[in-house]
Motif scaffolding. Structure first.
Motif, PDB file in Angstrom:
ATOM      1  N   ARG A   9       2.533  -4.213 -16.830  1.00 29.86           N
ATOM      2  CA  ARG A   9       1.379  -3.718 -16.064  1.00 29.86           C
ATOM      3  C   ARG A   9       1.389  -4.206 -14.623  1.00 29.86           C
ATOM      4  O   ARG A   9       0.606  -3.765 -13.801  1.00 29.86           O
ATOM      5  N   LEU A  10       2.277  -5.132 -14.302  1.00 35.15           N
ATOM      6  CA  LEU A  10       2.337  -5.642 -12.924  1.00 35.15           C
ATOM      7  C   LEU A  10       3.321  -4.857 -12.071  1.00 35.15           C
ATOM      8  O   LEU A  10       3.523  -5.160 -10.903  1.00 35.15           O
ATOM      9  N   SER A  11       3.969  -3.847 -12.668  1.00 43.13           N
ATOM     10  CA  SER A  11       5.029  -3.147 -11.943  1.00 43.13           C
ATOM     11  C   SER A  11       4.499  -2.414 -10.722  1.00 43.13           C
ATOM     12  O   SER A  11       3.481  -1.735 -10.775  1.00 43.13           O
ATOM     13  N   PRO A  12       5.223  -2.534  -9.597  1.00 44.30           N
ATOM     14  CA  PRO A  12       4.820  -1.813  -8.386  1.00 44.30           C
ATOM     15  C   PRO A  12       5.309  -0.357  -8.381  1.00 44.30           C
ATOM     16  O   PRO A  12       4.974   0.385  -7.468  1.00 44.30           O
ATOM     17  N   ALA A  13       6.105   0.036  -9.378  1.00 50.62           N
ATOM     18  CA  ALA A  13       6.718   1.372  -9.347  1.00 50.62           C
ATOM     19  C   ALA A  13       5.683   2.472  -9.514  1.00 50.62           C
ATOM     20  O   ALA A  13       4.807   2.388 -10.370  1.00 50.62           O
ATOM     21  N   GLU A  41       0.786  -1.229   0.000  1.00 48.62           N
ATOM     22  CA  GLU A  41       0.000   0.000   0.000  1.00 48.62           C
ATOM     23  C   GLU A  41       0.819   1.280   0.000  1.00 48.62           C
ATOM     24  O   GLU A  41       0.348   2.333  -0.400  1.00 48.62           O
ATOM     25  N   ALA A  42       2.069   1.191   0.446  1.00 40.53           N
ATOM     26  CA  ALA A  42       2.911   2.390   0.437  1.00 40.53           C
ATOM     27  C   ALA A  42       3.289   2.745  -0.998  1.00 40.53           C
ATOM     28  O   ALA A  42       3.230   1.914  -1.905  1.00 40.53           O
ATOM     29  N   LEU A  43       3.696   4.004  -1.168  1.00 38.99           N
ATOM     30  CA  LEU A  43       4.173   4.465  -2.467  1.00 38.99           C
ATOM     31  C   LEU A  43       5.519   3.813  -2.766  1.00 38.99           C
ATOM     32  O   LEU A  43       6.354   3.687  -1.877  1.00 38.99           O
ATOM     33  N   THR A  44       5.721   3.373  -4.008  1.00 39.76           N
ATOM     34  CA  THR A  44       7.011   2.765  -4.339  1.00 39.76           C
ATOM     35  C   THR A  44       7.784   3.669  -5.306  1.00 39.76           C
ATOM     36  O   THR A  44       7.286   4.007  -6.370  1.00 39.76           O
ATOM     37  N   VAL A  45       8.983   4.038  -4.876  1.00 41.14           N
ATOM     38  CA  VAL A  45       9.830   4.872  -5.725  1.00 41.14           C
ATOM     39  C   VAL A  45      11.033   4.055  -6.167  1.00 41.14           C
ATOM     40  O   VAL A  45      11.722   3.468  -5.346  1.00 41.14           O
ATOM     41  N   LEU A  80       7.351   4.017 -20.784  1.00 45.50           N
ATOM     42  CA  LEU A  80       7.152   3.493 -19.433  1.00 45.50           C
ATOM     43  C   LEU A  80       6.607   4.563 -18.498  1.00 45.50           C
ATOM     44  O   LEU A  80       6.497   4.344 -17.296  1.00 45.50           O
ATOM     45  N   VAL A  81       6.292   5.747 -19.024  1.00 47.93           N
ATOM     46  CA  VAL A  81       5.840   6.831 -18.159  1.00 47.93           C
ATOM     47  C   VAL A  81       4.435   7.279 -18.559  1.00 47.93           C
ATOM     48  O   VAL A  81       3.982   7.002 -19.661  1.00 47.93           O
ATOM     49  N   SER A  82       3.746   7.943 -17.627  1.00 49.17           N
ATOM     50  CA  SER A  82       2.492   8.552 -18.043  1.00 49.17           C
ATOM     51  C   SER A  82       2.529  10.035 -17.700  1.00 49.17           C
ATOM     52  O   SER A  82       3.208  10.448 -16.757  1.00 49.17           O
ATOM     53  N   HIS A 137       2.284   2.447 -15.156  1.00 48.52           N
ATOM     54  CA  HIS A 137       1.273   1.623 -14.489  1.00 48.52           C
ATOM     55  C   HIS A 137       1.231   1.895 -12.989  1.00 48.52           C
ATOM     56  O   HIS A 137       0.889   1.008 -12.205  1.00 48.52           O
ATOM     57  N   ALA A 138       1.607   3.108 -12.587  1.00 50.98           N
ATOM     58  CA  ALA A 138       1.689   3.427 -11.158  1.00 50.98           C
ATOM     59  C   ALA A 138       0.404   3.023 -10.435  1.00 50.98           C
ATOM     60  O   ALA A 138      -0.678   3.475 -10.793  1.00 50.98           O
TER      61      ALA A 138
END
Lengths: 543, 335
Positions: B69-73, B23-27, B92-94, B259-260
């Motif tokens: 699409r499964l990336s946690p980043a 649930e935390a933000l992943t950087v 890879l960015v939006s 896919h954030a």
């Protein structure tokens, strides 16, 4: 042997083998895909140099290790001098040192800014690099010297055993026919040890081909570094796979050479009738030379770098002794423990199938499973990712289809990928170890056991396992230490944010401040020493 | 069997532990921990949003591409511009529409499509030996002059910092001229390219070469390090091409992952990174030039004096990036 082995066992063997060679197959498939001309660009520019560097390095390291190992192996196997018994195992210690650490220590000392050149400049009042010549340590030659220092024990170990197994009567015969000790060494002992030496050189060459950290630190681009750069620099997995395929070709031809050399080995070692009394007793001058040589070798390859590490570790103790150090140590131990357990379990199944199956084709699974050892870590990483990513997506697709939220990256997002890669690479070691132990169990035991109405599983559990205990332990230990040291596969496959000791230490090395990672480096070395000493003891007991 | 079971359990446990905590933000960060962690901590204090920062030196773009699409980043932080563009090129960015970010970051430091933003700026300097050369008025082009034979040190040509410099040379001088220039520089090298930017300064101190190519913030960082202070003190920092187009600047930056999983919070973090607080921290901790116009560089950095920066729009570097890598291979710069 005659045994109604259920098809189940045999199928399990094949199943394991297929999973273990999946990366290899994936790699070959991937390398046939189009790659937007990255490969042809590389081929036209830098690739010839990379290949030449790789081959030259393997040649030099092979030669260097031979030159270092043979004299040591000979005096320790066939002569008598003070402290010989200690050197027998002390000379194995360099194997516990990751090469890139030794490289760092020597660079620090011998670089232009290092203490050696600084002292020379002070003494002779040289002002600039143009005033004198000093060989560059960060060069192909430097890398060859460092790798030889670390890898020579492979050849030393095999050569020592070969020299000890040579029958004394043959040597006596040569002496009676008028050969000097020198001549009988050149004309008899050395040629007879040739197969063992060839195996050793092939091993050393394979390790050299797999080295990533030393050559990248020394800025000597080889095929391995090229695979890494092509993947991450050009972003082309396919071009990287093509390079890997070239690399595999090189490595497999080396294995071919090794097999070819071993083909004749049986002819040479019919009987071993060496006893302690047959050693040459060296005159005092010669004994001093032998002692001096072994000491120097041990000093350069192990004591010096290890001492420097300890000094760094003491200097920077407060900076290094933190929670990260503990966390990464635990990570390393935990990965290594799982890998060695899994390798042992799988190789036990594979070897059991091979042992009890009446079908000749059941040799195949254990053979196939051993090929992973030939894949250098960087190459293996690519091979592992392709199928695992595919499976990850397939799993999530199934969840999507069921209308549920998928589990995400189950395999490639966790340490699974890392563990899988390590198992593929190191299972050959545990298979080899079990193969040796199985040879000593008489087949009649199996037959008696079956006659008494036991099932195959009971045979394995109640008869084989207790007898194989030592071999299992030795194999697991070796896999453990290799997993602690393996770097390139760990660099590419660790889940993001996960470090182990090897990747942690390498980050410091590549930032040129090993001082801060010295404590972690010492842990890698110390953990590596335990299996080495154990291994040597069990070898001595055999002898 | 007991053994088998415990092995299986262990395996499951390790898989589960790395999948949870989602649930935390992943950087994903190319930038080092010591720099990012304090800034992120401040963000968590202010917003109550937890952030996991994971660091890697190489291969973040490859990893995100593979994770798909499964990336946690959620957010990616890069240490230079080419990495930023790599993310954009691989789609890879939006894009991010935020008035706050647009207001904080001048338009030449963000993409018109809103898919990347620069955070800090640094100069590719030429360091010169205080004793032997002194401060010099020099252009990058001069590095190929015969008078500098055997006097130049640099890290690998393939390092992103150098690739960006070469790309800027191509943008200004064209490919053919740049190739000749690279050959000239290679011929002038005192030693094969090796080590990092700090090593080059050390080499100047030791007299191995007179001029080293290196990023500006290293100068500040070395002055702050007790062991390396003397290295930095042995050199002068020079801003190249001041009489013409200005010195080549590179930027560190950020992008929102395609896919954030936590888009809204991710944008909050990105907005924070452009705020005065974060920009000031960047400037103080790593001696970089803030991109937000009204945030001053640190005192130390300011003491190096004003300079003229190359006004070439940063996306131009991206266009020549591949060409630069290929040129470096063609002249065998590192071999």
């Amino acid at each position: 042997m005659i045994l109604g082995l259920t098809r189940g066992w045999s199928l399990t063997g094949y199943f394991i083998a297929v999973i273990l060679i999946l990366p290899l197959i994936a790699l070959i498939v991937q390398s046939t895909l189009p790659d937007e001309a990255v490969f042809s660009h590389l081929f036209n520019t830098v690739l010839p140099t990379y290949i030449a560097n790789s081959l030259l390095l393997m040649l030099l390291v092979g030669l260097g290790s031979l030159l270092l190992a043979i004299p040591a192996a000979w005096v320790i196997a066939r002569c008598d001098f003070p402290f010989r018994r200690y050197f027998q195992w002390l000379l194995l210690l360099p194997l516990a040192m990751p090469a890139y650490i030794v490289a760092y220590v020597y660079t620090d000392m011998l670089d232009y800014a290092g203490p050696v050149q600084r002292t020379l400049r002070d003494w002779f009042e040289w002002q600039s690099p143009h005033d004198y010549y000093f060989p560059a340590i960060r060069s192909l030659g430097g890398a060859a010297i460092i790798l030889s220092l670390v890898l020579f024990p492979y050849i030393y170990l095999l050569a020592r055993t070969a020299f000890m197994e040579q029958s004394s009567s043959l040597l006596y015969a040569s002496r009676v026919m008028g050969c000097s000790p020198w001549r009988s060494f050149w004309r008899l002992s050395l040629p007879m040890a040739r197969p063992a030496l060839a195996v050793g050189v092939a091993l050393v060459a394979m390790e050299t081909a797999a080295d990533f950290a030393t050559v990248s630190y020394f800025a000597v681009p080889t095929l391995t570094t090229a695979v890494y750069d092509t993947w991450l620099g050009y972003g082309s997995l396919t071009a990287a796979a093509k390079l890997s395929a070239i690399m595999l070709l090189v490595v497999f031809s080396m294995i071919g050479v090794e097999r070819f050399a071993r083909r004749k080995q049986q002819l040479f070692q019919k009987q071993s009738s060496f006893n302690e009394a047959d050693r040459y007793v060296l005159s005092s001058t010669k004994a001093w030379i032998a002692l001096g040589y072994c000491t120097l070798l041990l000093f350069l390859a192990f004591l010096l770098p290890f001492t420097v590490l300890c000094v760094y570790a003491i200097d920077y103790f407060n900076e290094s002794w933190d929670t990260r150090f503990w966390q990464y140590s635990l990570n390393s131990l935990y990965i290594a423990a799982i890998v060695s357990a899994v390798c042992m379990l799988l190789s036990l199944i594979l070897m059991f199938v091979r042992r009890v199956s009446p079908r000749k084709s059941d040799y195949l699974p254990s053979r196939l499973s051993s090929t992973g050892y030939a894949l250098p870590g960087t190459v293996l990483a690519i091979g592992v990712l392709v199928p695992l990513t595919f499976i990850d997506f397939a799993i999530n697709d199934v969840y999507d289809w069921l209308g549920e939220r998928g589990p995400g990256l189950l395999l490639t997002g966790s340490v699974f990928a890392l563990i899988f890669a390590f198992c593929v690479r190191f299972i050959a070691i545990s298979i080899g170890s079990l193969e040796n132990s199985y040879k000593r169990i008489s087949p009649s035991l199996d037959m008696a056991c079956i006659t008494l109405g036991q099932t195959p599983l009971q045979l394995l559990w109640r008869v084989h396992l207790p007898l194989l205990r030592k071999g299992i332990f030795a194999g697991a230990l070796l896999v453990f230490i290799e997993s602690m040291k393996e770097l390139p596969a760990a660099l590419l496959l660790r889940p993001i944010g996960f470090e182990n000791l090897a990747t942690y230490v390498f980050q410091f090395v590549s930032d040129e401040k090993l001082e801060h990672g010295a404590l972690a480096a010492i842990v890698i070395v110390l953990v590596g020493l335990v299996p080495l000493i154990y291994l040597n003891r069990s070898l001595e007991q055999q002898g | 069997m007991k053994l088998l079971k415990s092995v299986a359990l262990l395996g499951l446990a390790c898989v589960a532990s790395s999948v949870s905590a989602a649930e935390a933000l992943t950087v994903y960060s190319y930038r080092q921990a010591f720099l990012i962690e304090p800034i992120v901590e401040k963000f968590t204090q202010q917003s109550g949003i937890d952030v996991n920062v994971v660091f890697a030196k190489d291969g973040i773009a490859e990893r995100i591409a593979r994770e798909g699409r499964l990336s946690p980043a959620d957010v990616v932080l890069t240490s230079d511009f080419s990495r930023l563009m790599e993310l954009v090129d691989k789609e890879l960015v939006s894009p991010v529409q935020s008035n706050i970010i647009d207001h904080n970051i001048p338009s030449q430091y963000r993409s018109q499509q809103h898919n990347w933003f620069a955070l800090t700026m640094r100069v590719r300097n030429l360091y010169s030996s205080k004793d032997r050369t002194g401060k010099i008025d020099i252009d990058y082009e001069d590095l190929a002059l015969a008078e500098y034979k055997g006097k130049i040190c640099t890290r690998s040509g393939k390092h992103p910092y150098n690739v960006a410099l070469v790309a800027s040379m191509i943008a200004h001088d064209g490919e053919a001229k740049t190739k000749t220039w690279l050959q000239g520089v290679k011929a002038n090298l005192a030693r094969k390219p090796q080590g990092n930017d700090r090593d080059q300064v050390l080499a100047v101190k030791e007299g191995l070469c007179d001029i080293a190519i290196g990023n500006s913030y290293y100068y500040g960082n070395m002055l702050m390090d007790k062991n390396q202070k003397s290295w930095a003190q042995a050199v002068d920092i020079n801003f190249p091409n001041q009489k013409n187009r200005g010195a080549h600047v590179n930027v560190s930056g950020m992008a929102l992952a395609k896919h954030a999983p936590h888009k809204d919070n991710a944008i909050k973090l990105m907005e924070f990174l452009t705020s005065d607080v974060a920009q000031k921290m960047y400037a103080e901790v790593n001696m970089e030039y803030p991109v937000k116009a009204d945030v001053a560089p640190s005192e130390l950095v300011a003491s190096w004096g004003d300079f003229k920066a190359d006004s070439l729009p940063i996306y131009k570097l991206a266009e020549y990036h591949q060409a630069a890598v290929k040129l470096l291979d063609e002249v065998k710069f590192d071999l």
